[in-house]
Design a protein around this motif. Sequence first.
Motif, PDB file in Angstrom:
ATOM      1  N   PHE A 195       5.790 -50.958  -8.502  1.00 38.34           N
ATOM      2  CA  PHE A 195       5.460 -52.015  -7.558  1.00 38.34           C
ATOM      3  C   PHE A 195       3.952 -52.209  -7.445  1.00 38.34           C
ATOM      4  CE2 PHE A 195       4.289 -53.010  -3.096  1.00 38.34           C
ATOM      5  CZ  PHE A 195       4.741 -54.319  -3.053  1.00 38.34           C
ATOM      6  N   PHE A 196       3.213 -51.127  -7.209  1.00 38.24           N
ATOM      7  CA  PHE A 196       1.767 -51.258  -7.073  1.00 38.24           C
ATOM      8  C   PHE A 196       1.117 -51.690  -8.395  1.00 38.24           C
ATOM      9  CE2 PHE A 196       1.781 -48.419  -3.141  1.00 38.24           C
ATOM     10  CZ  PHE A 196       1.457 -49.466  -2.291  1.00 38.24           C
ATOM     11  N   ASP A 197       1.638 -51.197  -9.523  1.00 35.57           N
ATOM     12  CA  ASP A 197       1.101 -51.642 -10.812  1.00 35.57           C
ATOM     13  C   ASP A 197       1.255 -53.150 -10.967  1.00 35.57           C
ATOM     14  OD1 ASP A 197       0.412 -49.074 -11.530  1.00 35.57           O
ATOM     15  OD2 ASP A 197       1.997 -48.827 -13.013  1.00 35.57           O
ATOM     16  N   SER A 198       2.395 -53.669 -10.527  1.00 33.19           N
ATOM     17  CA  SER A 198       2.667 -55.095 -10.674  1.00 33.19           C
ATOM     18  C   SER A 198       1.919 -55.949  -9.665  1.00 33.19           C
ATOM     19  CB  SER A 198       4.173 -55.340 -10.543  1.00 33.19           C
ATOM     20  OG  SER A 198       4.469 -56.713 -10.473  1.00 33.19           O
ATOM     21  N   LEU A 205       4.171 -54.840 -15.086  1.00 29.42           N
ATOM     22  CA  LEU A 205       5.371 -55.591 -14.747  1.00 29.42           C
ATOM     23  C   LEU A 205       5.065 -56.745 -13.808  1.00 29.42           C
ATOM     24  CD1 LEU A 205       7.641 -52.513 -14.029  1.00 29.42           C
ATOM     25  CD2 LEU A 205       7.627 -53.891 -16.094  1.00 29.42           C
ATOM     26  N   SER A 206       5.848 -57.792 -13.935  1.00 29.52           N
ATOM     27  CA  SER A 206       5.740 -58.911 -13.009  1.00 29.52           C
ATOM     28  C   SER A 206       7.085 -59.601 -12.907  1.00 29.52           C
ATOM     29  CB  SER A 206       4.674 -59.910 -13.471  1.00 29.52           C
ATOM     30  OG  SER A 206       5.022 -60.463 -14.725  1.00 29.52           O
ATOM     31  N   GLY A 207       7.308 -60.268 -11.763  1.00 25.96           N
ATOM     32  CA  GLY A 207       8.501 -61.079 -11.580  1.00 25.96           C
ATOM     33  C   GLY A 207       9.779 -60.333 -11.866  1.00 25.96           C
ATOM     34  N   GLY A 208      10.610 -60.927 -12.724  1.00 26.04           N
ATOM     35  CA  GLY A 208      11.909 -60.347 -13.031  1.00 26.04           C
ATOM     36  C   GLY A 208      11.824 -58.989 -13.675  1.00 26.04           C
ATOM     37  N   ALA A 209      10.730 -58.718 -14.412  1.00 27.45           N
ATOM     38  CA  ALA A 209      10.576 -57.402 -15.043  1.00 27.45           C
ATOM     39  C   ALA A 209      10.461 -56.317 -13.995  1.00 27.45           C
ATOM     40  CB  ALA A 209       9.359 -57.398 -15.965  1.00 27.45           C
ATOM     41  N   LEU A 210       9.772 -56.601 -12.891  1.00 27.69           N
ATOM     42  CA  LEU A 210       9.678 -55.624 -11.811  1.00 27.69           C
ATOM     43  C   LEU A 210      11.046 -55.387 -11.182  1.00 27.69           C
ATOM     44  CD1 LEU A 210       8.181 -53.805  -9.827  1.00 27.69           C
ATOM     45  CD2 LEU A 210       7.596 -55.843  -8.493  1.00 27.69           C
ATOM     46  N   THR A 211      11.780 -56.448 -10.937  1.00 31.25           N
ATOM     47  CA  THR A 211      13.123 -56.304 -10.365  1.00 31.25           C
ATOM     48  C   THR A 211      14.006 -55.461 -11.272  1.00 31.25           C
ATOM     49  OG1 THR A 211      12.924 -58.451  -9.271  1.00 31.25           O
ATOM     50  CG2 THR A 211      15.148 -57.561  -9.540  1.00 31.25           C
ATOM     51  N   ALA A 213      13.044 -53.175 -13.421  1.00 33.18           N
ATOM     52  CA  ALA A 213      12.590 -51.787 -13.375  1.00 33.18           C
ATOM     53  C   ALA A 213      13.060 -51.086 -12.115  1.00 33.18           C
ATOM     54  CB  ALA A 213      11.066 -51.729 -13.476  1.00 33.18           C
ATOM     55  N   LEU A 214      13.055 -51.797 -10.998  1.00 32.44           N
ATOM     56  CA  LEU A 214      13.482 -51.210  -9.730  1.00 32.44           C
ATOM     57  C   LEU A 214      14.986 -51.014  -9.666  1.00 32.44           C
ATOM     58  CD1 LEU A 214      11.229 -53.215  -7.240  1.00 32.44           C
ATOM     59  CD2 LEU A 214      10.867 -50.903  -8.093  1.00 32.44           C
ATOM     60  N   SER A 215      15.713 -51.590 -10.607  1.00 35.26           N
ATOM     61  CA  SER A 215      17.175 -51.473 -10.627  1.00 35.26           C
ATOM     62  C   SER A 215      17.663 -50.511 -11.691  1.00 35.26           C
ATOM     63  CB  SER A 215      17.787 -52.866 -10.877  1.00 35.26           C
ATOM     64  OG  SER A 215      17.310 -53.823  -9.979  1.00 35.26           O
ATOM     65  N   SER A 216      16.770 -49.705 -12.231  1.00 33.76           N
ATOM     66  CA  SER A 216      17.091 -48.931 -13.433  1.00 33.76           C
ATOM     67  C   SER A 216      17.890 -47.661 -13.174  1.00 33.76           C
ATOM     68  CB  SER A 216      15.802 -48.576 -14.173  1.00 33.76           C
ATOM     69  OG  SER A 216      14.952 -47.784 -13.344  1.00 33.76           O
ATOM     70  N   SER A 217      18.015 -47.228 -11.913  1.00 35.65           N
ATOM     71  CA  SER A 217      18.720 -45.977 -11.611  1.00 35.65           C
ATOM     72  C   SER A 217      20.002 -46.252 -10.830  1.00 35.65           C
ATOM     73  CB  SER A 217      17.822 -45.047 -10.788  1.00 35.65           C
ATOM     74  OG  SER A 217      18.564 -43.943 -10.282  1.00 35.65           O
ATOM     75  N   PRO A 218      21.066 -45.500 -11.088  1.00 37.24           N
ATOM     76  CA  PRO A 218      22.289 -45.647 -10.290  1.00 37.24           C
ATOM     77  C   PRO A 218      22.124 -45.161  -8.853  1.00 37.24           C
ATOM     78  CG  PRO A 218      22.499 -43.808 -11.824  1.00 37.24           C
ATOM     79  CD  PRO A 218      21.237 -44.528 -12.193  1.00 37.24           C
ATOM     80  N   LEU A 219      20.999 -44.511  -8.551  1.00 32.88           N
ATOM     81  CA  LEU A 219      20.744 -44.028  -7.196  1.00 32.88           C
ATOM     82  C   LEU A 219      20.047 -45.073  -6.324  1.00 32.88           C
ATOM     83  CD1 LEU A 219      19.551 -40.385  -7.955  1.00 32.88           C
ATOM     84  CD2 LEU A 219      21.811 -41.121  -7.177  1.00 32.88           C
ATOM     85  N   GLU A 220      19.797 -46.254  -6.869  1.00 35.15           N
ATOM     86  CA  GLU A 220      19.119 -47.295  -6.097  1.00 35.15           C
ATOM     87  C   GLU A 220      19.837 -48.632  -6.246  1.00 35.15           C
ATOM     88  OE1 GLU A 220      15.111 -47.786  -7.609  1.00 35.15           O
ATOM     89  OE2 GLU A 220      15.816 -47.615  -9.663  1.00 35.15           O
ATOM     90  N   VAL A 222      18.886 -52.820  -5.417  1.00 40.78           N
ATOM     91  CA  VAL A 222      17.735 -53.683  -5.172  1.00 40.78           C
ATOM     92  C   VAL A 222      18.192 -55.073  -4.747  1.00 40.78           C
ATOM     93  CG1 VAL A 222      15.628 -54.677  -6.117  1.00 40.78           C
ATOM     94  CG2 VAL A 222      16.354 -52.403  -6.817  1.00 40.78           C
ATOM     95  N   GLU A 223      17.585 -55.544  -3.654  1.00 41.65           N
ATOM     96  CA  GLU A 223      17.728 -56.936  -3.237  1.00 41.65           C
ATOM     97  C   GLU A 223      16.338 -57.553  -3.208  1.00 41.65           C
ATOM     98  OE1 GLU A 223      20.508 -57.386   0.256  1.00 41.65           O
ATOM     99  OE2 GLU A 223      20.399 -55.185   0.163  1.00 41.65           O
ATOM    100  N   VAL A 224      16.254 -58.835  -3.539  1.00 36.78           N
ATOM    101  CA  VAL A 224      14.957 -59.506  -3.642  1.00 36.78           C
ATOM    102  C   VAL A 224      14.990 -60.763  -2.802  1.00 36.78           C
ATOM    103  CG1 VAL A 224      13.264 -60.527  -5.201  1.00 36.78           C
ATOM    104  CG2 VAL A 224      14.673 -58.608  -5.979  1.00 36.78           C
ATOM    105  N   ASN A 225      13.880 -61.010  -2.107  1.00 36.20           N
ATOM    106  CA  ASN A 225      13.756 -62.198  -1.277  1.00 36.20           C
ATOM    107  C   ASN A 225      12.381 -62.815  -1.489  1.00 36.20           C
ATOM    108  OD1 ASN A 225      14.160 -64.207   0.611  1.00 36.20           O
ATOM    109  ND2 ASN A 225      13.923 -62.876   2.383  1.00 36.20           N
ATOM    110  N   GLY A 226      12.327 -64.053  -1.958  1.00 37.50           N
ATOM    111  CA  GLY A 226      11.060 -64.766  -2.061  1.00 37.50           C
ATOM    112  C   GLY A 226      10.210 -64.412  -3.252  1.00 37.50           C
ATOM    113  N   ALA A 227      10.711 -63.608  -4.187  1.00 36.66           N
ATOM    114  CA  ALA A 227       9.939 -63.228  -5.373  1.00 36.66           C
ATOM    115  C   ALA A 227      10.463 -63.967  -6.587  1.00 36.66           C
ATOM    116  CB  ALA A 227      10.015 -61.722  -5.604  1.00 36.66           C
ATOM    117  N   ALA A 228       9.538 -64.364  -7.463  1.00 35.87           N
ATOM    118  CA  ALA A 228       9.933 -65.077  -8.680  1.00 35.87           C
ATOM    119  C   ALA A 228      10.649 -64.139  -9.642  1.00 35.87           C
ATOM    120  CB  ALA A 228       8.697 -65.669  -9.328  1.00 35.87           C
TER     121      ALA A 228
END
Length: 228
Positions: A195-198, A205-211, A213-220, A222-228
């Motif tokens: 997140f901070f890198d993006s 990472l940016s945009g969908g690539a960040l989303t 990456a944040l969804s890469s583990s079965p332990l998490e 992710v919901e997104v609001n207002g981000a491209a």
Amino acid sequence: MWYPTAAGPWPLVVFVHGYDVGPATYARFASQLASSGYVVAAPSFPLEDPSRGNGLDRADLVNEATDVSFVISSLSADPAGLHVAPGEVGVAGHSDGADVALEVGYEVGLSDSRVRAVFSDAPDPIDRPVISGGPPLLLMQGTADSVVPYTSSETVFAQVHAPVWYVSLIGADHLPPIAGGTAWTPVLDAAVADFFDSELARRALSGGALTAALSSSPLERVEVNGAA
């Protein structure tokens, strides 16, 4: 304070500790974030940190928000060659510190326009008016949090009028993931660094690539609001 080992300048992240603990509780997290290329400043707040001997008072959180802005001003001047990158400032916090991070990012009268990204881990709902817009937010909480109701972050997700990535740590409790030694700890560390890198350092990472990456583990989750 924690520093990267390589030469800077580096973005600055001010970390705000929770109630009845101090910065040392989060030393592992701060060190890990510094190793990802950030100067991390974790001040001790005198009415939240029991080691200061002043008694504890959660009503001081508003003052802590202005303290964070003071820390940003002090360190942005780069005293003693701290190698802080101009204009690259983030704020992070856990529990009561997460409340303060939200104040500095989004509350009317307390928000600091110099802050370019906010990480808030297990906050309470925002109880004051919020600004329109503001910096990107990484909002995180364990679904089995035994201290702050999980619904609190769901409320914050709807309150902030800025790009928000809301990461639920499935089955995680309140302090253990960020303190260390759990299955969720590397998930949290990777999410914060991505997140901070993006959004702060603009490194990768940016945009969908960040989303993704944040969804890469079965332990998490992710919901997104207002981000491209």
